[in-house]
Every structure is written in C-alpha cells, then in structure tokens.
Design a protein around this motif. Structure first.
Motif, PDB file in Angstrom:
ATOM      1  N   PHE A   1       6.355  -6.262   4.023  1.00 54.32           N
ATOM      2  CA  PHE A   1       6.306  -5.856   2.620  1.00 54.32           C
ATOM      3  C   PHE A   1       5.818  -4.428   2.431  1.00 54.32           C
ATOM      4  O   PHE A   1       5.345  -4.060   1.357  1.00 54.32           O
ATOM      5  CB  PHE A   1       5.433  -6.832   1.806  1.00 54.32           C
ATOM      6  CG  PHE A   1       4.126  -7.138   2.473  1.00 54.32           C
ATOM      7  CD1 PHE A   1       3.972  -8.307   3.211  1.00 54.32           C
ATOM      8  CD2 PHE A   1       3.051  -6.251   2.374  1.00 54.32           C
ATOM      9  CE1 PHE A   1       2.781  -8.594   3.840  1.00 54.32           C
ATOM     10  CE2 PHE A   1       1.854  -6.535   3.007  1.00 54.32           C
ATOM     11  CZ  PHE A   1       1.709  -7.713   3.734  1.00 54.32           C
TER      12      PHE A   1
ATOM     13  N   ALA B   1       4.639   0.619   6.303  1.00 48.43           N
ATOM     14  CA  ALA B   1       3.730   0.565   7.459  1.00 48.43           C
ATOM     15  C   ALA B   1       4.020  -0.662   8.319  1.00 48.43           C
ATOM     16  O   ALA B   1       3.945  -0.613   9.546  1.00 48.43           O
ATOM     17  CB  ALA B   1       2.275   0.544   6.982  1.00 48.43           C
TER      18      ALA B   1
ATOM     19  N   GLN C   1      -4.336  -2.107  -0.917  1.00 46.23           N
ATOM     20  CA  GLN C   1      -4.417  -1.661   0.470  1.00 46.23           C
ATOM     21  C   GLN C   1      -3.546  -2.511   1.383  1.00 46.23           C
ATOM     22  O   GLN C   1      -3.032  -2.037   2.386  1.00 46.23           O
ATOM     23  CB  GLN C   1      -5.866  -1.684   0.963  1.00 46.23           C
ATOM     24  CG  GLN C   1      -6.696  -0.549   0.422  1.00 46.23           C
ATOM     25  CD  GLN C   1      -5.981   0.789   0.554  1.00 46.23           C
ATOM     26  OE1 GLN C   1      -5.450   1.134   1.603  1.00 46.23           O
ATOM     27  NE2 GLN C   1      -5.930   1.529  -0.533  1.00 46.23           N
ATOM     28  N   ASP C   2      -3.382  -3.793   1.021  1.00 42.50           N
ATOM     29  CA  ASP C   2      -2.507  -4.658   1.820  1.00 42.50           C
ATOM     30  C   ASP C   2      -1.098  -4.089   1.860  1.00 42.50           C
ATOM     31  O   ASP C   2      -0.375  -4.241   2.825  1.00 42.50           O
ATOM     32  CB  ASP C   2      -2.437  -6.062   1.222  1.00 42.50           C
ATOM     33  CG  ASP C   2      -3.787  -6.760   1.249  1.00 42.50           C
ATOM     34  OD1 ASP C   2      -3.987  -7.699   0.467  1.00 42.50           O
ATOM     35  OD2 ASP C   2      -4.640  -6.346   2.055  1.00 42.50           O
ATOM     36  N   PHE C   3      -0.691  -3.457   0.758  1.00 44.03           N
ATOM     37  CA  PHE C   3       0.676  -2.950   0.659  1.00 44.03           C
ATOM     38  C   PHE C   3       0.791  -1.504   1.088  1.00 44.03           C
ATOM     39  O   PHE C   3       1.831  -1.062   1.538  1.00 44.03           O
ATOM     40  CB  PHE C   3       1.150  -3.035  -0.800  1.00 44.03           C
ATOM     41  CG  PHE C   3       1.426  -4.434  -1.256  1.00 44.03           C
ATOM     42  CD1 PHE C   3       0.402  -5.245  -1.699  1.00 44.03           C
ATOM     43  CD2 PHE C   3       2.712  -4.928  -1.255  1.00 44.03           C
ATOM     44  CE1 PHE C   3       0.659  -6.535  -2.117  1.00 44.03           C
ATOM     45  CE2 PHE C   3       2.978  -6.215  -1.679  1.00 44.03           C
ATOM     46  CZ  PHE C   3       1.956  -7.026  -2.108  1.00 44.03           C
ATOM     47  N   LEU C   4      -0.275  -0.743   0.854  1.00 43.69           N
ATOM     48  CA  LEU C   4      -0.167   0.706   1.032  1.00 43.69           C
ATOM     49  C   LEU C   4      -0.930   1.229   2.229  1.00 43.69           C
ATOM     50  O   LEU C   4      -0.770   2.376   2.601  1.00 43.69           O
ATOM     51  CB  LEU C   4      -0.675   1.415  -0.237  1.00 43.69           C
ATOM     52  CG  LEU C   4       0.039   0.993  -1.519  1.00 43.69           C
ATOM     53  CD1 LEU C   4      -0.711   1.504  -2.729  1.00 43.69           C
ATOM     54  CD2 LEU C   4       1.468   1.522  -1.521  1.00 43.69           C
ATOM     55  N   GLY C   5      -1.784   0.412   2.825  1.00 47.55           N
ATOM     56  CA  GLY C   5      -2.616   0.901   3.921  1.00 47.55           C
ATOM     57  C   GLY C   5      -1.850   1.080   5.215  1.00 47.55           C
ATOM     58  O   GLY C   5      -0.755   0.561   5.389  1.00 47.55           O
ATOM     59  N   GLU C   6      -2.450   1.808   6.125  1.00 46.26           N
ATOM     60  CA  GLU C   6      -1.863   2.035   7.452  1.00 46.26           C
ATOM     61  C   GLU C   6      -2.009   0.789   8.317  1.00 46.26           C
ATOM     62  O   GLU C   6      -2.984   0.050   8.200  1.00 46.26           O
ATOM     63  CB  GLU C   6      -2.611   3.186   8.151  1.00 46.26           C
ATOM     64  CG  GLU C   6      -1.987   4.547   7.943  1.00 46.26           C
ATOM     65  CD  GLU C   6      -0.520   4.578   8.339  1.00 46.26           C
ATOM     66  OE1 GLU C   6       0.255   5.152   7.586  1.00 46.26           O
ATOM     67  OE2 GLU C   6      -0.161   3.992   9.392  1.00 46.26           O
TER      68      GLU C   6
END
Lengths: 670, 311
Positions: free
Chosen positions: B231, B234, A21-26
C-alpha cells in the motif's frame, strides 16, 4: 492560546494508533538483489533448486544425501559420517572438484585430500531455505574450486522461522538426533540460533560410530533502510571412529575434529537495483588422529611375507637395521587450518539492458600438519581473485551472460576462467541455452606439498614415504560446451530441463607411485605417491529433469543422466555410471498426511581408490510417511522414514554395504 | 511571546465577538493544521494551495504546525483542514464550530477520533487507504491467472479485511484469512494463509505491517512464491510486486476541490477514500517470480478506466 501549550496528543497511543507513517514511512529493502533467486530461464547454466518442502519430503538426515536428487551427481558413503559427492565422476575417495557454499561462505577445506567436508557444516537440513545447484563449471562466479559444479545453500532467515522448533529422530542403527532452533526479532534485528546433536553407528562392518555436536547462529540487523549487517557464526565437533579391525597400521581408534567460523557481511543498497556487500570470514579447524603402532617389527614382517620374503629373513634384516620388538611408530594425521577471507561484491545496472555483478577478494589459508607436510610443517596458501559477470539483453528474446574469474595465487600464478552463455527465449515458456566455458583449478596444498613419511619412533629410522611433494604439478583445466532446453508450462505446472554437454578435462591431477629420494628402509620398495597432470578425460552426456508439481507438497519428478567418460586411465573412464535414473514423488492424499517416495537406479561405477573395485549397479528406495498435527498455534509432525527399503546395496566399494534403516522423526514448531 | 494574561484577554475578546454574532472576517479563510513540517505534509499543503488558486482564488490559506496555531484563528476560519493523524487528534479535542476536513490519515485513525456531538458543523476526511474495490480490481487486472488471495487481519483491521474478502469472493477469488493479534502469531498465520502460492494483499495495520514485520511478510511470501501487493511506494521498493497508493499531492488536490465547494456553501461530503492514485511495480521481484507485468503507469490508466466504467 497556543494549542501546543494547551494540549498534548492522547497519551499512550503512539504504538497502537494507526498513523500516516504506515503509508508514508521508509521501509527497509527486504528482497534485495542478492536475496532474489535468478529465474531459471535467465540462468547461464542448468540449475536445480531444492526447496524446503522437497528437503522435508526426502527424509534426508544430511545435506549430502540430497545430492541424489540432482541429475549428474554421484553420491557414495565412504563411512558413516563421510559422504562422498561428486559431479560427473572423476573422483576418488576425496572429491575435490566441486564447491559447496553456505550463505556465500565456501565450505571447502584446502589442505587435506577431501575437498568438501560435509560433516563440518554447522547447519541442519531444517535450517535450509533452499539449495541451488549449478550443474557445470561455474568458476566465473564462484572461483576456481567450482571446477565442475557448485552447491549453493541458502539458510533460513529468522524472520521466516518459527519462534521455537524442535526435532527428534530415533531409529535403527543407533540413529539418535536431537536439534532445536530459536528465532527472535528485536525491532530491527533478528536472531536465529540452531543447535544439534547427532549420533549413529555408521555402516555395517565398519568401525565408524560417530557423534556430532553443532551450533549455528545467524544475526541480521537492519541498520537503516538501505544498510544491513549480517553476522554468521558456527561451531561443530565430531567424535568419530576410524580404522579397520585387524589392520595394525590403521587400527580402530577415535578421532576428534572441530571447526568454527565467524562471518560478518555489510550490505548497502544505494539505489533500487544496486547492492554493495563486504564480507569478512574467519574459519578455523582442527583434526586430531593420533596413535602408536607398537608392533612395527611384526607388521613389517607380515608385509614382507606378502611379498614372498620368509619371516626369518625379514626379521634378521630388520634387526640389522635397528628395528626390533621394542620399536614403534607414531602416527599423527592431525592438522590445523586457519582461513581468512575478505570480499567485496557489487551488483549494479550500468544501463537499462545490462546487469553487472563484479567483485574482488583475498583469501589466506594457513595449514599446519606435521604429519602431512613433513618438510614444511606449516603451509601458506593465498589467493586473490577478481570476478565479474555481465548480463546483457541485446534484443527482446535474447540474454547474453559473459563472465570471467581472474585468480592469482600460490603455486601456479594467475589463472583465468572465462564463460559465455546465450539464452534465447523461444516463447514465455521455452528457452534455449548454449554455453562455453574454460575453468582452471589451482592445485591444492595437498596435491603440491604433501610429504607423508613414517619413521621408527625410538631411533628415528626412516621406514617409508607414502606421499611425496610435486613441485611441478599444474592447474587442471576443463573446457565445457553445453546446449540446453528449458520448458516451464505454468498452467500445467510442469517443467522440463534437458541438457547435453561435452566436457574436456585436461591435466587432471591424479596420484601414482613414483621413485622417491627418501631413504626407505626396504630397498626396492622406495616409491611414494606423487601428483601429476598426466591424466585426461572427455565427458559427454545428457541430463533430463521432468517435474510435474500441481501443488506445493505434491509432485512427481523423473531425472535421467547419461554419462560417457573417455579416458586413458581405466579408473577415470569408469568413475561414473553410464545410466542413472531417479523418480521423486510426494503426495498429500488427505490434508494432514504426506507421503514421499524416491526411487533411484544407479548404474555401475568405480570410485578410483587405486584398486579395481567396481560397485555394481543398485537400486535404492526411500519412503516417508508423515502426519501433521495442528495444536493451536503450534504445529507438530510425526514421520516414519524408511531408507533403502529395497534392500542392502553398495555405493562406494563392494565390501561396504548400506543396509535398510528406518527411523521416526518428530518435529514441533511454536 | 505574549504573556498569559494577554492571551486570555485575546481569547476572551474573540469569544465575545463570536457570541455577539458579528462575523470576525468576511473573506474566505482556510486554516491548515499540519502534524509536522516538511516531507509529505508540505507536499499536501502545496498541492492544496495550487488547487485553491484555480478553484477558489479568493481563499486565504494560513498554514500552521499544530503546536503553533491558536484557537482564535481556527475559530475565525471558514474551514479547517488537518494534515496527518496528530493534527486531527488535537483538533478533534477542541470545540471549534467550523467545518473540518481531515486528510492524510488512515481510516483506522479517523474512526478512533472522538465523535462530535450532534448540532456541530460536519467533519469529513480523505483517508490514505484505497477503497477495497479498487484493490481487488487491480489484483484481477495485473494478476489474472492467480485465483487465490491471502489476507492477514490485525487487531485494527478485522472489518476492513472482512470487506476485502467479501468483495474478492464476489469476483471469483478463493480467499484465505488469518487473524493476527500480536507479532508472535505472524509466522504461523503466514504458514496457514500461504499454504499454496497466493497473492498476499498487505493491509495497513500496525501489528501486521510495520517496518519490522514487513520483513517477515515479504520473505515468507517470497519463499512461497507468492507475490505481495503493498500500500505504499516504500513497500514496493522493499519487495512487494505491486503497490497501490495515493501521493500526498493527489490528496492535496482532492482536498482543494472539497474546500472550494465548501467555501461556495455546499455541505462537506462524507468521509471518503482518495480518488487519485498511482500503481508501482517492482521489476526485479517480478522477474524472479517469473511474472510478467505491464508498467505501473499502464496499470493505473487501465484501473482508472475500469473504475470509471463501473457504476
């Protein structure tokens, strides 16, 4: 066996455990269109930016003092708590052709003579993120009160503030300031509260001791990645001395003023470079200044003697008209103002080469002052505005800005203020800019409806009228043409901003004594000041700012302003100095130390107060020596600030002197 | 839904069959365990499927959400691929005697997984984190005039940040590092590390870079006229000047290659950073900071070229 029933994820690991989630979250859009400062080379006019480091290095106790650092501004001190700031002169003791905004809220009192009331700001200098000063008319973006210049103050967000910060300043002249601020984050929301208490004894020879108490709040709530809610609120109380000793009609007395506001803004970013904001503001102010003049008979006799009338004759005349030793006059300069403002602003990119900011707003002011608006008592002042500014890149090195403000409202109907600017980037480092604009300023309630009268209190005998209304005073108009050249040499850390301008101001509103239908007590002395549009002025000149800033806390800057004002009115022609210089520097000789030096040389000028009081040219030197201490996570700074080190000088009227003052400032941040 | 005694029976028979040495099935079975439905997980899986279609057409792919899979089925596969941290954590608690490839998870999460005993088949991973060398190369490529690098290390990223600092110094950058143990230390750490305008390279640490603290970092960095390299896409939208990241599709394709090779009999490679990546830029922030940048696509091409050239 199904894994779901057999196993559960390791307990208690959700918050600490890194996950995709750190990489892919909004993430919320933090640096949105409204938060980003426009780069100088793309601004449609000349902009001076004062950042936090400069504010700290200046040692300024108030924001108005910082205007000294901006080319083209004149700063004077009318009394201890009433700084006067104006751009390109033309000002009396109540400058009203300039706009000051804090986080988009205009700090402008629409009723009284003084437009910008600096002492009614609820923020401290340390609460400021940066100040952007637009030198020149900018009504197209900010409204008709931005007649000659705009000071845009952006406050610090809670996310960029220490958790606790304290400031104590103690010095000569009774300087005693205390302020504290707190910043906290609660998940998606952040809160910053700042409170302060300031006191000093004002200027030598004036009764202007003042105490100011203020509180300010800023709450930012990220409702969703693309929605943010911002709440601002503040309150300020000023207890200040007024008057002159020995003046019966203006005795030394205390006044109290109070101002408070609440502002809510909702911002929505539907697409990467698009933003929609709706702002609602409610502001209310109160001013109390009341006293009774008991010896009105004596005062009138004294005035008559000044006109050559023997006291015995004057007394006889007064008694015949009902004024004797028991007569008195009640003075009440108090007032109350309520403002409500609703605005919608939309920023978008209609095409790849264009950017549009447009908006709609409605403002309602309600003014109550039995003293100033005798015939009306209560005055309404409404306006509706539509504004827009389009940025267009027709070709690689060109940028064109076209903007307009259409404002309809009281007194003079619809006003239009267009502006056109073109920027040509000669290279990455150099930009040439040309701009033309026309701004119309709507008359204020004071200019149009003022009716200040004095009656004897016991029998209601009319004595005199000081100001009378003017039903036909129209909007002022200013046409500006300017050419400027901006050089930003990054590798050398040097910036040069040079500008020449020609401002044609017509239908300038000034006051002059005119016959009035008021039934004055003293025949032949029946005149009252009335606003008129008969004055005009042509302002031509140049502004230069050269800065070398090799590191964040090290710089040398030189500012020079040349102003030539042509006007049929002598007061206006001398309302700005022909030459003004400033040298601003800061230096960190050793890691923990910082030195700041500012030297100003301002030529002679006159604040048009109705009398021919020219203030001679003066020099002012401010020095600041600061030492930083790192105490673990806390940081402290002790500074010695010496103002007007060069000696006493006058910057408003020759009889009021500003003396050198020194103070110690302790700041602590956790 | 089968009843408990029946499931136990099924488990019992499966284990017996495994113990007897008879392989459960002869075809190539790939089991995929996802942490959740949809979104990035579905993208990874479909890229994996695409990739296998060409490189290992005989492979049979079965996809399960981690709650719905059965131990039996996993044990019968030739390789298990987990997508996401949750699935990885769950699987690593089981004793499944087949090669496992964990994808779409941070390096920090992989390193926290329980270590298998020796003798068990290999485990590998494709992290979401970009290799530190690549991050520094991008920095030098996009911002050649910026000599200073600022780094914040959180409780889970001390080693990573130290490694970044080492590589940066080798390439001639001046490096400032501040350690942050909890978010209260973030503000003073940022003041220290951004004393002069520097490039701030954001590190994926939950204390330093969560959706709340990202505001602190971006606003403070912006005020200090310091660009941030993020990274994720977003992060770039939020206000980072540049972003370097791998898409779920790129990770899925890389996983497909590894799976294909494993099915052919090769050993699993060591856990690695992703090979495919993208670069994004934020033109509004670039304009406001007065920084000129090539487009994200051009920077990515140049970065790949430099990676290829470097031994």
């Amino acid at each position: 066996m199904l894994l779901g029933l057999a196993l559960s994820p390791p307990a208690g690991a959700e918050h600490d455990m890194a996950s995709e989630q750190d990489f892919l979250g909004e993430l919320p859009i933090v640096l949105s269109a409204s938060r980003l400062a426009q780069p100088l080379r793309e601004a449609p006019g000349a902009v001076t930016v004062i950042d936090r480091d400069m504010i700290r290095a200046s040692g300024a106790r108030s924001i108005a003092e910082l205007m000294r650092w901006v080319p083209g501004f004149q700063v004077g001190q009318r009394s201890g708590y009433l700084p006067l700031t104006t751009y390109h002169g033309l000002s009396d003791d109540s400058p009203r052709r300039m706009l000051v905004r804090v986080d988009g809220r205009s700090v402008y009192s629409p009723y009284f003579i003084s437009g910008v009331e600096w002492h009614k700001l609820t923020i401290d200098v340390d609460d400021i993120e940066r100040i952007e000063v637009f030198r020149g008319s900018n009504a197209a973006a900010f409204g008709s009160q931005a007649f000659m210049g705009v000071v845009n103050i952006v406050t610090r967000s809670a996310a960029d503030s220490p958790r606790i910060s304290l400031k104590i300043e103690q010095g000569e002249n009774g300087i005693r300031d205390r302020s504290a601020s707190l910043a906290r984050s609660f998940g998606a929301a952040a809160l910053r509260i700042s409170v302060g208490h300031e006191h000093d004894e004002g200027l030598a020879g004036l009764a202007d001791t003042s105490t100011r108490r203020r509180a300010d709040l800023r709450y930012d709530w990220q409702l969703a990645p693309a929605h943010r809610l911002e709440i601002r609120a503040g309150t300020v109380e000023l207890d200040a001395q007024l008057g002159m000793s020995g003046e019966a009609a203006d005795p030394v007395r205390n006044s109290a003023s109070h101002a408070g506001f609440g502002q809510v803004r909702w911002q929505w970013q539907p697409a990467p470079e698009e933003e929609i904001g709706v702002t609602y503001l409610h502001q209310s102010e109160r001013f109390r200044d009341r006293f009774t003049l008991d010896a009105i008979e004596d005062e009138l006799i004294r005035r008559a003697a000044g006109d050559g009338i023997p006291p015995a004759l004057a007394r006889l005349f007064l008694n015949l008209n009902g004024i004797d030793s028991g007569s008195f006059v009640n003075f009440d300069y108090g007032n109350r103002v309520v403002r409500d403002d609703l605005e919608l602003e939309h920023t978008l990119l209609p095409s790849r080469d264009t950017r549009l900011v447009w908006g709609l707003g409605h403002r309602q002011d309600r003014l109550y002052s039995a003293g100033y608006f005798y015939s009306d008592g209560k005055v309404g002042y409404d306006s509706t505005r539509l504004f827009g500014n389009l940025e267009w890149h027709p070709a690689a090195k060109w940028l064109v800005n076209g903007g307009v403000m259409i404002e309809s409202g009281d007194y003079v109907g619809t006003l239009t203020s267009p502006r056109l600017a073109a920027n040509y980037h000669l290279s990455d480092a150099q930009t040439l800019r040309a701009a033309v604009s026309r701004t119309q300023r709507r008359p204020l309630p004071f200019e149009r409806r003022v009716d200040l009268r004095f009656y004897e209190g016991r029998a209601n005998i009319p004595i005199l009228q000081a100001f009378q209304p003017s039903d036909d005073v129209e909007a002022e108009e200013i046409r500006t043409r300017e050419l400027s050249y901006l050089v930003e040499l990054r590798s050398l850390r040097t910036t040069l901003d040079a500008r020449i301008f020609d401002e044609d101001v017509r239908k300038l509103i000034t006051f002059r004594d005119e016959d009035t239908s008021f039934d004055c007590l003293i025949p032949g002395d029946c005149e009252a000041r009335k606003a008129n549009n008969d004055a005009a002025a042509r302002i031509r000149g140049a502004e230069f700012a050269l800065t070398w800033r090799p590191a964040r806390t090290t710089w040398i800057g030189v500012n020079y302003t040349r102003l030539d004002i042509d006007s049929d009115q002598d007061n206006l022609a001398h309302s700005a100095p022909t030459h003004a210089w400033s040298l601003l520097s800061a230096w960190s000789p050793m890691p923990e130390w910082q030195l700041g030096l500012a030297w100003h040389h301002v030529g002679n000028m006159r604040w048009s107060t109705g009398s021919d009081k020219t203030v001679g040219d003066y020099q002012r030197v401010d020095v600041r020596v600061a030492r930083r201490f790192d105490l673990g996570d806390a940081r402290a700074e002790l500074a010695l600030v010496m103002r007007a080190l060069g000696g006493s000088y006058s910057d408003f009227v020759p009889t009021v002197e500003r003396e050198p003052t020194a103070s110690l400032v302790l700041r602590l941040e956790l | 839904m089968p009843s408990r005694p029946r499931r136990l029976l099924l488990l019992g028979i499966t284990l017996l069959m495994l113990q007897s040495g008879v392989p459960a099935h002869a075809a190539e079975r790939v089991a995929v365990l996802t942490s959740a439905q949809g979104g990035a997980y579905a993208e990874t899986v479909s890229a994996l499927r695409e990739g296998l279609r060409s490189s290992a057409p005989a492979a049979e792919l079965t996809v399960h959400n981690w709650e719905d899979a059965s131990v039996a089925e996993l044990a019968q596969s030739d390789i298990v691929v987990t997508v996401g941290t949750q699935a990885a954590q769950v699987l690593s608690q089981l004793e499944v005697a087949v090669p496992v490839l964990h994808v779409l998870l941070p390096q920090a999460a992989y390193e926290k997984l329980p270590r298998h005993r020796t003798g068990d088949p290999a485990t590998s991973a494709i992290f979401l984190d970009q290799p530190p060398e690549r991050q520094i190369t991008l920095l030098r490529l996009a911002l050649p005039d910026w000599p200073r690098l600022a780094l914040l290390s959180g409780p889970n990223s001390h080693e990573l940040v130290a490694r970044l600092g080492e590589i940066a110094r080798d390439r001639g950058l001046q490096v400032q590092i501040a350690a942050v143990e909890d978010d209260r230390q973030l503000y003073p750490a940022l003041q220290r590390v951004l004393a002069e305008p520097s490039v701030l390279l954001a590190t994926p640490d939950t204390v330093v870079s969560n959706s709340y603290t990202v505001q602190n970092v971006l606003l403070t960095a912006y005020r200090q006229r310091s660009p941030v390299i993020g990274f994720s896409a977003a992060y770039v939208r939020a206000g980072a000047l540049l972003g370097l990241y791998s898409t779920p599709a790129q990770i899925g394709s890389q996983a497909a290659q590894i799976v294909a090779r494993t099915l052919r009999g090769e050993h699993l490679p060591a856990p690695a950073h992703p090979t495919g990546f993208e670069v994004a830029i934020n033109p509004t922030v670039a304009r406001s900071l007065g920084i000129w940048l090539r487009s994200g696509a051009e920077l990515a091409v140049e970065l790949r070229r430099r990676e290829g050239a470097r031994p």
